[in-house]
Design an enzyme around this catalytic site. Sequence first.
Site, PDB file in Angstrom:
ATOM      1  N   ASP A   1       0.831  -1.316  -0.192  1.00 18.64           N
ATOM      2  CA  ASP A   1      -0.070  -0.027  -0.062  1.00 18.64           C
ATOM      3  C   ASP A   1       0.855   1.359  -0.025  1.00 18.64           C
ATOM      4  O   ASP A   1       1.680   1.254   0.763  1.00 18.64           O
ATOM      5  CB  ASP A   1      -0.829  -0.002   1.117  1.00 18.64           C
ATOM      6  CG  ASP A   1      -2.000   1.047   1.142  1.00 18.64           C
ATOM      7  OD1 ASP A   1      -1.837   2.070   0.380  1.00 18.64           O
ATOM      8  OD2 ASP A   1      -2.877   1.109   2.254  1.00 18.64           O
TER       9      ASP A   1
ATOM     10  N   HIS B   1      -0.623   4.291  -0.326  1.00 17.76           N
ATOM     11  CA  HIS B   1      -1.496   5.460   0.438  1.00 17.76           C
ATOM     12  C   HIS B   1      -1.532   6.725  -0.402  1.00 17.76           C
ATOM     13  O   HIS B   1      -1.432   7.851   0.086  1.00 17.76           O
ATOM     14  CB  HIS B   1      -0.963   5.698   1.836  1.00 17.76           C
ATOM     15  CG  HIS B   1      -2.150   5.452   2.927  1.00 17.76           C
ATOM     16  ND1 HIS B   1      -2.218   6.212   3.840  1.00 17.76           N
ATOM     17  CD2 HIS B   1      -2.795   4.391   3.096  1.00 17.76           C
ATOM     18  CE1 HIS B   1      -3.200   5.857   4.836  1.00 17.76           C
ATOM     19  NE2 HIS B   1      -3.510   4.531   4.437  1.00 17.76           N
TER      20      HIS B   1
ATOM     21  N   GLU C   1      -1.333  -1.145  -3.822  1.00 15.26           N
ATOM     22  CA  GLU C   1      -2.524  -0.222  -3.665  1.00 15.26           C
ATOM     23  C   GLU C   1      -2.229   1.256  -3.551  1.00 15.26           C
ATOM     24  O   GLU C   1      -1.372   1.742  -3.041  1.00 15.26           O
ATOM     25  CB  GLU C   1      -3.172  -0.832  -2.262  1.00 15.26           C
ATOM     26  CG  GLU C   1      -4.303   0.017  -2.009  1.00 15.26           C
ATOM     27  CD  GLU C   1      -4.691  -0.668  -0.441  1.00 15.26           C
ATOM     28  OE1 GLU C   1      -5.576   0.386   0.051  1.00 15.26           O
ATOM     29  OE2 GLU C   1      -4.594  -1.701  -0.263  1.00 15.26           O
TER      30      GLU C   1
ATOM     31  N   GLU D   1     -10.470   3.134  -2.091  1.00  8.22           N
ATOM     32  CA  GLU D   1     -10.950   3.381  -0.707  1.00  8.22           C
ATOM     33  C   GLU D   1     -11.271   4.822  -0.661  1.00  8.22           C
ATOM     34  O   GLU D   1     -11.990   4.858  -0.064  1.00  8.22           O
ATOM     35  CB  GLU D   1     -10.012   3.010   0.182  1.00  8.22           C
ATOM     36  CG  GLU D   1      -8.549   4.060  -0.055  1.00  8.22           C
ATOM     37  CD  GLU D   1      -7.595   3.515   1.061  1.00  8.22           C
ATOM     38  OE1 GLU D   1      -7.649   4.006   2.223  1.00  8.22           O
ATOM     39  OE2 GLU D   1      -6.828   2.684   1.068  1.00  8.22           O
TER      40      GLU D   1
ATOM     41  N   ASP E   1     -15.013   0.989  -0.144  1.00  9.34           N
ATOM     42  CA  ASP E   1     -15.198   0.734   1.360  1.00  9.34           C
ATOM     43  C   ASP E   1     -16.627   0.489   1.504  1.00  9.34           C
ATOM     44  O   ASP E   1     -17.274   1.488   1.267  1.00  9.34           O
ATOM     45  CB  ASP E   1     -14.593   1.842   2.003  1.00  9.34           C
ATOM     46  CG  ASP E   1     -14.286   1.556   3.465  1.00  9.34           C
ATOM     47  OD1 ASP E   1     -15.578   1.273   4.357  1.00  9.34           O
ATOM     48  OD2 ASP E   1     -13.267   1.586   4.048  1.00  9.34           O
TER      49      ASP E   1
ATOM     50  N   HIS F   1     -12.101  -2.521   0.787  1.00  9.35           N
ATOM     51  CA  HIS F   1     -11.324  -1.708   1.870  1.00  9.35           C
ATOM     52  C   HIS F   1     -12.021  -1.883   3.155  1.00  9.35           C
ATOM     53  O   HIS F   1     -13.084  -1.466   3.334  1.00  9.35           O
ATOM     54  CB  HIS F   1     -10.889  -0.368   1.446  1.00  9.35           C
ATOM     55  CG  HIS F   1     -10.466   0.553   2.352  1.00  9.35           C
ATOM     56  ND1 HIS F   1     -10.918   1.349   3.262  1.00  9.35           N
ATOM     57  CD2 HIS F   1      -8.988   0.586   2.715  1.00  9.35           C
ATOM     58  CE1 HIS F   1      -9.818   1.963   3.862  1.00  9.35           C
ATOM     59  NE2 HIS F   1      -8.834   1.432   3.676  1.00  9.35           N
TER      60      HIS F   1
END
Length: 381
Positions: free
Chosen positions: A183, A185, A209, A235, A257, A284
């Site tokens: 990830d 972010h 991700e 997400e 999500d 997510h």
Amino acid sequence: MKITSLTTYLVAPRWCFLKVETDEGITGWGEPVIEGRAHTVAAAVDELSDYLIGQDPLRVEDHWQVLTKGGFYRGGPILSSAVAGIDQALWDITGKALGVPVWQLLGGPVRDRIRMYSWIGGDRPGEVAEAALERKEQGFTAIKMNASPELRLLDTPKAVHGIVDRLAAVRGAVGDEFDIAVDFHGRLTIPMARRVLPLLEPLLPMFVEEPLVPELSDHIGDIVRSTSIPIATGERLYSRWDFKSALAQGIAVAQPDLSHAGGISEVRRIAAMAEAYDVSLAPHCPLGPIALAACLQVGFATPNLLIQEQSLGIHYNEGSDLLDYLVDPGVFDYADGHVALLTAPGLGIEVDERAVAKAAETGHRWRNPVWRRDDGSLAEW
């Protein structure tokens, strides 16, 4: 049956739970929250309750349409998250009223168990090899880790090699019969992503991700074409309309999500859209037990599900954890890294109302950290 009340509870570590009550004594639970904006989402739920009180809770789709479109101003994380939690609770009520799990209402199960992954390493990842081995010993067959701490717009060779070395250490520890998701972010810029991702290819991550922030979603195709690694994102996308561009540009994994993207109703539609693009679903969910139960209900009925995130032991869960608000935490027992079919009506869990009410007396004001680079400028967290 009529809806009589909607009550929100802010509970540690950073969650918001919703109880929807009816005049027939059937209660539904949802989890409407944006991490760090829980009070704001709770206020949105309160505003939406003006419409819902007195309504038939079984008209789930009609309520979704009215709540998302009937206020003229639409979309965004706050409204979508408020609707998501309400939607989860209405599906919970419907399943309980009919005596069946939600997955039965979605067409029945297409699998008997769902593969789960676990988090390691924290926001600024450290000791990842040891943590990955621990998760492997616990029976998991996949983990996810942050790739890096904060990054410059174009960072040094040392920073780049640090990302590669971190993943290599985990791969060396767990071997090739184990999956590693990485990830970012949104911490990479487009040129940094083009530099970093090809170097990770020999280590065969399951997916990378959110290499870019969602504001750059119209450029995600450039990243897809620059690497053989499957790209995941979603997400911070809140509807099927938000996903349209990302799906068309070739992402491999969609990650809506269920507490942000309109709940069970909308994520079910996003999953069907994704299937048309040969894209897998991996919801997510670094959140609480109600959100996870909603994810699993969708996952059991979704052909293109890849894997499910869960938050047990995640670094955010200080003071409380995933199982603390359940009467029977055994519904989430992990065997060989999988969760078995949930069979109870509705969302398949029983919320411990006393534990929730007690935790809500303290509440929380969780905020994500604000990161800065060495020159003082804001960095992506």
